[in-house]
Design a protein around this motif. Sequence first.
Motif, PDB file in Angstrom:
ATOM      1  N   UNK A   1      -2.576   0.324  -9.325  1.00  0.00           N
ATOM      2  CA  UNK A   1      -2.501  -1.085  -8.936  1.00  0.00           C
ATOM      3  C   UNK A   1      -1.033  -1.429  -8.783  1.00  0.00           C
ATOM      4  N   UNK A   2      -0.684  -1.990  -7.637  1.00  0.00           N
ATOM      5  CA  UNK A   2       0.666  -2.480  -7.399  1.00  0.00           C
ATOM      6  C   UNK A   2       0.531  -3.954  -7.027  1.00  0.00           C
TER       7      UNK A   2
ATOM      8  N   UNK B   1       0.826  -1.205   0.000  1.00  0.00           N
ATOM      9  CA  UNK B   1       0.000   0.000   0.000  1.00  0.00           C
ATOM     10  C   UNK B   1       0.869   1.266   0.000  1.00  0.00           C
ATOM     11  N   UNK B   2       1.963   1.234   0.735  1.00  0.00           N
ATOM     12  CA  UNK B   2       2.889   2.374   0.729  1.00  0.00           C
ATOM     13  C   UNK B   2       3.419   2.644  -0.678  1.00  0.00           C
ATOM     14  N   UNK B   3       3.741   1.577  -1.418  1.00  0.00           N
ATOM     15  CA  UNK B   3       4.201   1.743  -2.804  1.00  0.00           C
ATOM     16  C   UNK B   3       3.108   2.374  -3.665  1.00  0.00           C
ATOM     17  N   UNK B   4       1.865   1.947  -3.469  1.00  0.00           N
ATOM     18  CA  UNK B   4       0.751   2.506  -4.245  1.00  0.00           C
ATOM     19  C   UNK B   4       0.563   3.990  -3.930  1.00  0.00           C
ATOM     20  N   UNK B   5       0.662   4.359  -2.665  1.00  0.00           N
ATOM     21  CA  UNK B   5       0.537   5.769  -2.295  1.00  0.00           C
ATOM     22  C   UNK B   5       1.704   6.590  -2.845  1.00  0.00           C
ATOM     23  N   UNK B   6       2.893   6.004  -2.853  1.00  0.00           N
ATOM     24  CA  UNK B   6       4.048   6.716  -3.399  1.00  0.00           C
ATOM     25  C   UNK B   6       3.844   7.012  -4.885  1.00  0.00           C
ATOM     26  N   UNK B   7       3.330   6.033  -5.626  1.00  0.00           N
ATOM     27  CA  UNK B   7       3.041   6.267  -7.050  1.00  0.00           C
ATOM     28  C   UNK B   7       1.929   7.305  -7.208  1.00  0.00           C
ATOM     29  N   UNK B   8       0.878   7.177  -6.432  1.00  0.00           N
ATOM     30  CA  UNK B   8      -0.258   8.097  -6.540  1.00  0.00           C
ATOM     31  C   UNK B   8       0.162   9.537  -6.245  1.00  0.00           C
TER      32      UNK B   8
ATOM     33  N   UNK C   1      -2.733  -4.666  -4.613  1.00  0.00           N
ATOM     34  CA  UNK C   1      -3.486  -3.615  -3.945  1.00  0.00           C
ATOM     35  C   UNK C   1      -3.968  -2.680  -5.040  1.00  0.00           C
ATOM     36  N   UNK C   2      -5.231  -2.313  -4.957  1.00  0.00           N
ATOM     37  CA  UNK C   2      -5.833  -1.374  -5.892  1.00  0.00           C
ATOM     38  C   UNK C   2      -6.239  -0.153  -5.086  1.00  0.00           C
ATOM     39  N   UNK C   3      -5.766   1.003  -5.535  1.00  0.00           N
ATOM     40  CA  UNK C   3      -5.996   2.253  -4.828  1.00  0.00           C
ATOM     41  C   UNK C   3      -6.706   3.226  -5.756  1.00  0.00           C
ATOM     42  N   UNK C   4      -7.849   3.725  -5.343  1.00  0.00           N
ATOM     43  CA  UNK C   4      -8.567   4.750  -6.111  1.00  0.00           C
ATOM     44  C   UNK C   4      -8.277   6.118  -5.500  1.00  0.00           C
ATOM     45  N   UNK C   5      -7.978   7.072  -6.352  1.00  0.00           N
ATOM     46  CA  UNK C   5      -7.725   8.444  -5.923  1.00  0.00           C
ATOM     47  C   UNK C   5      -8.620   9.373  -6.733  1.00  0.00           C
TER      48      UNK C   5
ATOM     49  N   UNK D   1       0.462  -0.545 -12.460  1.00  0.00           N
ATOM     50  CA  UNK D   1      -0.204   0.161 -13.547  1.00  0.00           C
ATOM     51  C   UNK D   1      -0.963   1.329 -12.923  1.00  0.00           C
ATOM     52  N   UNK D   2      -0.913   2.471 -13.620  1.00  0.00           N
ATOM     53  CA  UNK D   2      -1.677   3.645 -13.210  1.00  0.00           C
ATOM     54  C   UNK D   2      -2.624   3.957 -14.361  1.00  0.00           C
TER      55      UNK D   2
END
Length: 176
Positions: A146-147, A52-59, A133-137, A92-93
């Motif tokens: 998605x990471x 999740x930290x990696x996903x937030x870093x990308x976002x 992990x899929x993160x919506x922003x 993927x973003x």
Amino acid sequence: MHAISASIKPSLRARVVRHVLAPLVITWMLGTALTVAVAYYFAQKAYDRALLDDAFALASRVRAQPQGLTLELTNREMTAVLFDQSENIYFVVRRADGSVMAGHPALNAPLPHPPDYVRFGETVYQGLRLRTVSLLQDEPEEFQVVVAQTTGSRNALLHDVLVYSVAPQVVLLLLL
């Protein structure tokens, strides 16, 4: 003589072993199952948090440009954000319309269910079983990150915990 030997009771030692051994083995098995379940839970939590930290870093590097959303990361920064010495990491973003800003276009993961913005899951990508992990922003516009990571380290950690917690219990059981 036969009648006398038939009425001989088992020794106290044999009776104690018979009455204590079954509950002891059952207790040991339950303890082992509980140890494995707790270890699995905490290993998942730790690895999922890193994912999740990696996903937030990308976002955090998605920016609105006149041509639309873009991921502003150099190759060096990308390597630093997604570095793992023992696992393969994919990402993927995607924009809200599904178009890919960056990453591996064929990587898919289930979308979070509102009101959640995060969803963990499993997928297979390029023949590899991955934890995702899929993160919506929704800032600056709606997009999805998605990471995904291979699971070898998680499985190795669970195996190690199992071995190092069960082996002493087996020795203790044998001593008892």
